[in-house]
Each structure stands twice: as structure tokens, then as C-alpha cells.
Design a protein around this motif. Structure first.
Motif, short mmCIF file in Angstrom:
data_model
loop_
_atom_site.label_atom_id
_atom_site.label_comp_id
_atom_site.label_asym_id
_atom_site.label_seq_id
_atom_site.Cartn_x
_atom_site.Cartn_y
_atom_site.Cartn_z
N SER A 154 0.84 -1.21 0.00
CA SER A 154 0.00 0.00 0.00
C SER A 154 0.87 1.25 0.00
CB SER A 154 -0.93 0.01 1.22
OG SER A 154 -0.19 -0.02 2.43
N CYS A 156 0.72 5.44 0.44
CA CYS A 156 -0.12 6.45 1.07
C CYS A 156 -0.46 7.59 0.10
CB CYS A 156 0.60 7.01 2.29
SG CYS A 156 -0.28 8.35 3.10
N SER A 204 1.40 -4.76 3.69
CA SER A 204 0.13 -4.71 4.38
C SER A 204 -0.53 -6.07 4.34
CB SER A 204 -0.78 -3.65 3.73
OG SER A 204 -0.11 -2.40 3.65
N VAL A 259 -5.74 2.98 4.44
CA VAL A 259 -6.24 1.75 5.03
C VAL A 259 -7.76 1.68 4.89
CG1 VAL A 259 -6.48 2.67 7.38
CG2 VAL A 259 -5.94 0.26 7.05
N HIS A 283 -1.97 -1.79 7.78
CA HIS A 283 -0.84 -1.26 7.02
C HIS A 283 0.32 -1.09 8.00
CE1 HIS A 283 -3.40 0.50 3.48
NE2 HIS A 283 -3.57 -0.78 3.69
N GLU A 285 3.07 0.41 8.97
CA GLU A 285 3.61 1.70 8.54
C GLU A 285 5.13 1.75 8.48
OE1 GLU A 285 2.23 4.44 7.54
OE2 GLU A 285 0.11 4.28 8.04
N ASP A 291 0.94 0.83 13.53
CA ASP A 291 0.27 0.46 12.29
C ASP A 291 -1.05 1.20 12.13
OD1 ASP A 291 2.32 -1.36 12.10
OD2 ASP A 291 1.13 -3.04 12.89
#
Length: 310
Positions: A154, A156, A204, A259, A283, A285, A291
Motif C-alpha cells: 500500500s 499512502c 500490508s 487503510v 498497514h 507503517e 500500524d
């Protein structure tokens, strides 16, 4: 045997008269045969088998009966809703002398699936998908839930927007108010400066739990996994060469998601096939030491959102 052995569970009564919801064993290693639309998979599973003990005076169940029934099932039958229902019914019936009427079976295993590279022809690798099956036999009916875990990447959207802004500012500083810039000059600048700022991406995971109809012929676990991966758009890769890594970078760049986006996409995709379902996404992070998580459940599964790993 010539000598009669004592059976305390049968001859003694419980001192504390309290009925028990479930009694049995867990952590049993057993091979099972998974039938996915005609393709057979031999998998090593960890099983839990239990029955209820409603009579508060009975001291204990006969666990060896459950163990033998599980082993016979693993040796003779394929995993399917009907075969699991049969096993659970036999488990409950085996403890009729304990007045048991319910039985529960849990199986944890990985499905190994070979996945091709994005671009490189003939290149592929193995990917493991954790699966949990939870089956309960109660009042003559089967309730069967399947949970799968699917990894993905994933990127952002906010981080991507902030990165683009920095690159835009740097471009303006480099070229000022110039109205006509040669494309080759722009291309050369981008070659050196397009990664002036990069959005954060992370590995993720989506955890999806669905109710499988007792009337279903197959579990269709791989179909469920494929549906989840297609909804997310950036599944984790196995074997890659540079061309495949570049293609994966393109996929991530064109598939930005929070997310919240991931949870909604997956729920929308599976709800067409599973009226009762729940989704949890995490996710892991790369920006924070914590997360980002989200969960959602269908209307018929309201209040039962996945929280196991959240």
C-alpha cells in the motif's frame, strides 16, 4: 486386553457441578486433503477438536474418541462442507453417553500457490496464504467460517501528494519563469530529480472472514483469495527481475490507498458472494512505529468485525 483398565471419567463424578461449553484438544498436527475445484492440495494442518459437556455431573469426556475420528477423517476424506459436517456429527454422537450435542473443529494451515511474475515470462514463485477454518455442529446444522490472510503493498495518497508538491517546487526553482523548455531538458531533470521525495509504501495484510454455506460443494478458498487480491490491486510478489520490480512500482504509483480504501474495496468485492463477512486490514507503517488499521463487516455479520490482529 486381559486386564480391565480403570476409566475414571466414566466411574467418578465431577466434584464441582458446572456444565462446560467446550472440552477437547488443540494443537493436533494432521495432514488434510484440500479440494479446490478439482485440484487437490495436500496440506499440514493444526487441528482443534471439541465437544460440549452439558451434564455437570460427568467428570470428563473421552478425548481418544475425538482423536481417532479426526485421524480417520484425514486419511479418508477431502476437506469440504459436507465432509466436515459428517465429522462433527460423528464427534457429537461419539459422546452421546456424555449428553454432548455440539462439536467444534478448527483447522489452521497454509495454502501454497505458485504465482507468476508480473512481466518476465516463465518466472514464478511460491506464495503461502494462511487459512483458518472454524466449523461448529449444533442442533443438527453446520456453521462454517473461513478466514484467509492476504498480503499486499500500500502506498499512502497523502504522502504521494506531499512528494509531488516538493518535486513541483523544485521544478519551478530549476526553470523559473521559462515559458518554453525543451522536452529533452525536462526529461534529463526528471531523471535526476523525480525521486527528490518519495511517498511511503508498506507491506500490508488483509484478513477476511466469511460464512461458507453448508450446501456449498467446495470451500473455494483460492477463489476468495484471488477476489481479495484483485480488489487490492497490488498483491505481494514472489520472484522478480528488474522489469517486474518496475512494473510493481508502476502498480503502486497508480494504486494509492489509505487503510480505509483497502477495507472498503475488499468488503465490496466479497459481499457479492458472501452475505456474511468481515474484513480487517493493517498497514504496517514505514512512517510510524505503529500500524494503521481498519475493519468492516456486512450487515448480517454486524458487530463481528475482525479484530484478531488489530
Amino acid at each position: 486386553m486381559s486386564v480391565s483398565l480403570p476409566d475414571v471419567a466414566l466411574t467418578e463424578q465431577s466434584v464441582t457441578h458446572i456444565p462446560l461449553d467446550w472440552v477437547g484438544m488443540q494443537g493436533i498436527v494432521v495432514p488434510v486433503l484440500l479440494d479446490e475445484l478439482g485440484v487437490l492440495y495436500h496440506v499440514q494442518a493444526e487441528a482443534a477438536v471439541q465437544v460440549n459437556l452439558p451434564d455437570p455431573q460427568i467428570k470428563g469426556i473421552h478425548m481418544s474418541r475425538l482423536y481417532r475420528l479426526l485421524n480417520e477423517f484425514a486419511e479418508q476424506e477431502k476437506l469440504a462442507p459436507s465432509s466436515m459436517a459428517g465429522l462433527l456429527q460423528r464427534m457429537a454422537s461419539s459422546h452421546a453417553d456424555c449428553h454432548s450435542s455440539q462439536a467444534r473443529l478448527t483447522l489452521d494451515f497454509n495454502i501454497l500457490c505458485k504465482r507468476p511474475a508480473l512481466l518476465t515470462e516463465g518466472l514464478s514463485g511460491w506464495k503461502a496464504y494462511p487459512v483458518k477454518l472454524e466449523a461448529i455442529w449444533d442442533a443438527g446444522s453446520l456453521q462454517l467460517h473461513a478466514t484467509v490472510m492476504v498480503g499486499y503493498s500500500s502506498t499512502c495518497p497523502c504522502s504521494a501528494a506531499l512528494s509531488r508538491q516538493l518535486i513541483e517546487q523544485a521544478f519551478k526553482e530549476a526553470f523559473g519563469e521559462t515559458h518554453a523548455i525543451e522536452p529533452l531538458r525536462i526529461a534529463a531533470w526528471l531523471q535526476q530529480n523525480a525521486t527528490l521525495a518519495t511517498p511511503h509504501s508498506q507491506r500490508s495484510v488483509a484478513q477476511v472472514r466469511v460464512l461458507i454455506p453448508a450446501s456449498a460443494q467446495h470451500l473455494n478458498l483460492l477463489t476468495l483469495i484471488d477476489t481479495v487480491e484483485a480488489a487490492l490491486g497490488t498483491p505481494l510478489q514472489t520472484a522478480v527481475k528488474r522489469a517486474d520490480e518496475q512494473a510493481f512500482a508502476r502498480l503502486n504509483g497508480q494504486n494509492l490507498m489509505y487503510v480505509e480504501d483497502a477495507a472498503r474495496r475488499v468488503q465490496q468485492a466479497i459481499s457479492q458472494h458472501y452475505p456474511q463477512s468481515s474484513v480487517g486490514v493493517s498497514h504496517v507503517e514505514s512512517l510510524h512505529p505503529h500500524d494503521a488499521v481498519a475493519s468492516v463487516s456486512s450487515a448480517k455479520d454486524s458487530g463481528k468485525s475482525i479484530t484478531a490482529f488489530l
